[in-house]
Motif scaffolding. Structure first.
Motif, mmCIF file in Angstrom:
data_model
loop_
_atom_site.group_PDB
_atom_site.id
_atom_site.type_symbol
_atom_site.label_atom_id
_atom_site.label_comp_id
_atom_site.label_asym_id
_atom_site.label_seq_id
_atom_site.Cartn_x
_atom_site.Cartn_y
_atom_site.Cartn_z
ATOM 1 N N LYS A 25 40.948 86.365 10.906
ATOM 2 C CA LYS A 25 41.968 87.263 11.458
ATOM 3 C C LYS A 25 41.704 88.706 11.035
ATOM 4 O O LYS A 25 41.837 89.628 11.847
ATOM 5 N N ALA A 26 41.321 88.908 9.776
ATOM 6 C CA ALA A 26 41.014 90.258 9.293
ATOM 7 C C ALA A 26 39.832 90.847 10.054
ATOM 8 O O ALA A 26 39.864 92.015 10.455
ATOM 9 N N ALA A 27 38.804 90.044 10.279
ATOM 10 C CA ALA A 27 37.634 90.515 11.027
ATOM 11 C C ALA A 27 38.008 90.816 12.474
ATOM 12 O O ALA A 27 37.563 91.825 13.047
ATOM 13 N N PHE A 28 38.817 89.968 13.080
ATOM 14 C CA PHE A 28 39.248 90.181 14.458
ATOM 15 C C PHE A 28 40.052 91.474 14.600
ATOM 16 O O PHE A 28 39.824 92.261 15.519
ATOM 17 N N LEU A 29 40.984 91.695 13.665
ATOM 18 C CA LEU A 29 41.787 92.915 13.720
ATOM 19 C C LEU A 29 40.921 94.158 13.548
ATOM 20 O O LEU A 29 41.127 95.180 14.217
ATOM 21 N N SER A 30 39.919 94.094 12.669
ATOM 22 C CA SER A 30 39.026 95.229 12.474
ATOM 23 C C SER A 30 38.144 95.457 13.685
ATOM 24 O O SER A 30 37.737 96.583 13.954
ATOM 25 N N TYR A 83 45.551 94.661 7.052
ATOM 26 C CA TYR A 83 45.936 93.248 6.949
ATOM 27 C C TYR A 83 45.685 92.721 5.528
ATOM 28 O O TYR A 83 46.468 91.940 5.002
ATOM 29 N N ASN A 84 44.588 93.166 4.911
ATOM 30 C CA ASN A 84 44.256 92.750 3.548
ATOM 31 C C ASN A 84 44.994 93.554 2.484
ATOM 32 O O ASN A 84 44.778 93.347 1.297
ATOM 33 N N LYS A 85 45.823 94.494 2.921
ATOM 34 C CA LYS A 85 46.583 95.373 2.022
ATOM 35 C C LYS A 85 45.669 96.242 1.166
ATOM 36 O O LYS A 85 45.943 96.514 0.008
ATOM 37 N N ARG A 86 44.574 96.680 1.745
ATOM 38 C CA ARG A 86 43.658 97.615 1.100
ATOM 39 C C ARG A 86 43.771 98.942 1.859
ATOM 40 O O ARG A 86 42.859 99.395 2.519
ATOM 41 N N TYR A 87 44.945 99.553 1.736
ATOM 42 C CA TYR A 87 45.269 100.747 2.521
ATOM 43 C C TYR A 87 44.352 101.922 2.208
ATOM 44 O O TYR A 87 44.103 102.752 3.067
ATOM 45 N N TRP A 88 43.841 102.003 0.988
ATOM 46 C CA TRP A 88 43.009 103.126 0.598
ATOM 47 C C TRP A 88 41.670 103.128 1.339
ATOM 48 O O TRP A 88 40.992 104.149 1.397
ATOM 49 N N PRO A 108 41.332 105.379 5.412
ATOM 50 C CA PRO A 108 40.772 106.719 5.637
ATOM 51 C C PRO A 108 39.247 106.750 5.521
ATOM 52 O O PRO A 108 38.590 107.541 6.218
ATOM 53 N N LEU A 109 38.676 105.894 4.680
ATOM 54 C CA LEU A 109 37.220 105.839 4.575
ATOM 55 C C LEU A 109 36.595 105.315 5.867
ATOM 56 O O LEU A 109 35.585 105.843 6.340
ATOM 57 N N VAL A 110 37.199 104.273 6.422
ATOM 58 C CA VAL A 110 36.690 103.709 7.676
ATOM 59 C C VAL A 110 36.807 104.737 8.797
ATOM 60 O O VAL A 110 35.843 104.987 9.535
ATOM 61 N N ILE A 167 32.711 93.644 8.536
ATOM 62 C CA ILE A 167 32.190 92.835 7.426
ATOM 63 C C ILE A 167 33.047 93.022 6.182
ATOM 64 O O ILE A 167 33.372 92.058 5.480
ATOM 65 N N ASP A 168 33.442 94.269 5.903
ATOM 66 C CA ASP A 168 34.272 94.545 4.725
ATOM 67 C C ASP A 168 35.610 93.814 4.815
ATOM 68 O O ASP A 168 36.054 93.220 3.834
ATOM 69 N N ALA A 169 36.242 93.847 5.968
ATOM 70 C CA ALA A 169 37.534 93.166 6.131
ATOM 71 C C ALA A 169 37.380 91.662 5.930
ATOM 72 O O ALA A 169 38.200 91.025 5.260
ATOM 73 N N ASN A 170 36.321 91.083 6.478
ATOM 74 C CA ASN A 170 36.098 89.648 6.352
ATOM 75 C C ASN A 170 35.820 89.248 4.910
ATOM 76 O O ASN A 170 36.425 88.304 4.388
ATOM 77 N N VAL A 171 34.928 89.946 4.249
ATOM 78 C CA VAL A 171 34.561 89.605 2.873
ATOM 79 C C VAL A 171 35.749 89.815 1.935
ATOM 80 O O VAL A 171 36.006 88.994 1.047
ATOM 81 N N ASP A 172 36.495 90.891 2.136
ATOM 82 C CA ASP A 172 37.647 91.159 1.282
ATOM 83 C C ASP A 172 38.696 90.054 1.426
ATOM 84 O O ASP A 172 39.288 89.627 0.446
ATOM 85 N N ALA A 173 38.910 89.568 2.650
ATOM 86 C CA ALA A 173 39.865 88.479 2.864
ATOM 87 C C ALA A 173 39.375 87.183 2.211
ATOM 88 O O ALA A 173 40.171 86.420 1.667
#
Length: 191
Positions: free
Chosen positions: A46-51, A61-66, A69-71, A147-153
Motif C-alpha cells: 500500500k505504501a509503494a502504491f500510494l507513492s 502513510y508510513n508517518k515519515r513526514y520529514w 519535502p526531500l522527495v 522503494i523508500d516507502a516500501n522498505v520503510d513499511a
C-alpha cells in the motif's frame, strides 16, 4: 491474541519502561489485558502504491513526514532542470536549423546568436545531453521514492528490542608468570 492479567503491583517507576518494552514488541495494554498488535502484511504494498500515485504519499502513510519535502525537492529540482535544458535545447536547435536553411537566424526571443555553426551544434548537443540526464534523474527520484516507502513499511514491522546488539569491549590482563600485560578485544553478540 495473547491475553494475561496485568498486575496492579507494578511499581510506578518501572511501569513506564515495561509499557515501552511491551509496545516495542507489538503488545499493548487495553482494559487490563495484554493484546498483541496485528501486523498488516499488505502495508508495504500500500505504501509503494500510494507513492507511485503521488510521490511522498507513501512516506505520509508510513508517518515519515520529514521525508516528504526531500522527495518533492528531489523531484522538483530534476523536473526544473529538465524544463530549463529543454527550453534552451529548443532555442538553440531552432537557430541552428535556420542557419542551415539559410534563413535569418535568431533565437526565439529575437536575439541574433553570435556563435559559429559548430558552436551552435555543440550547444544543441550539450543541452540535449543535459536534458536527457535530468529525465533520468527524475525517473530515478521517482523510483527511489517508491522503494523508500516500501522498505520503510517493511522495516516498521520488525521487532527491535533493546536486548539485541553487538558489543566490543577492550580489555587488559596480566600474565601472572611473566608479569607482562596482554591486550585484547571482547566481541559479544546479544540475542
Amino acid at each position: 491474541m495473547v491475553s494475561a492479567q496485568v498486575q496492579d503491583s507494578i511499581p510506578d517507576k518501572g511501569a513506564d519502561s515495561i509499557r515501552t518494552d511491551l509496545k516495542r514488541r507489538g503488545i499493548v495494554i487495553q482494559d487490563g489485558q495484554l493484546e498483541k498488535k496485528e501486523i498488516n502484511p499488505l502495508a508495504p504494498a500500500k505504501a509503494a502504491f500510494l507513492s507511485a500515485i503521488l510521490p511522498g504519499m507513501g512516506q505520509v502513510y508510513n508517518k515519515r513526514y520529514w521525508k516528504v519535502p526531500l522527495v518533492w525537492g528531489a523531484m522538483g529540482a530534476a523536473i526544473y532542470g529538465y524544463s530549463i535544458n529543454n527550453t534552451q535545447y529548443n532555442r538553440v536547435r531552432d537557430a541552428f536549423k535556420k542557419r542551415q536553411a539559410g534563413l535569418p537566424e535568431e533565437f526565439s526571443d529575437g536575439i541574433v546568436p553570435d556563435l559559429s555553426t559548430d558552436a551552435l551544434q555543440d550547444s544543441q548537443e550539450r543541452f540535449q545531453r543535459d536534458r536527457d540526464l535530468m529525465l533520468l534523474l527524475t525517473i530515478g527520484a521517482y523510483a527511489l521514492n517508491i522503494i523508500d516507502a516500501n522498505v520503510d513499511a517493511h522495516l516498521k514491522q520488525y521487532n527491535v528490542d533493546d536486548r539485541l546488539g553487538i558489543d566490543f569491549k577492550p580489555f587488559i590482563d596480566y600474565n601472572e608468570m611473566t608479569a607482562q600485560p596482554y591486550y585484547g578485544l571482547a566481541f559479544q553478540v546479544k540475542f
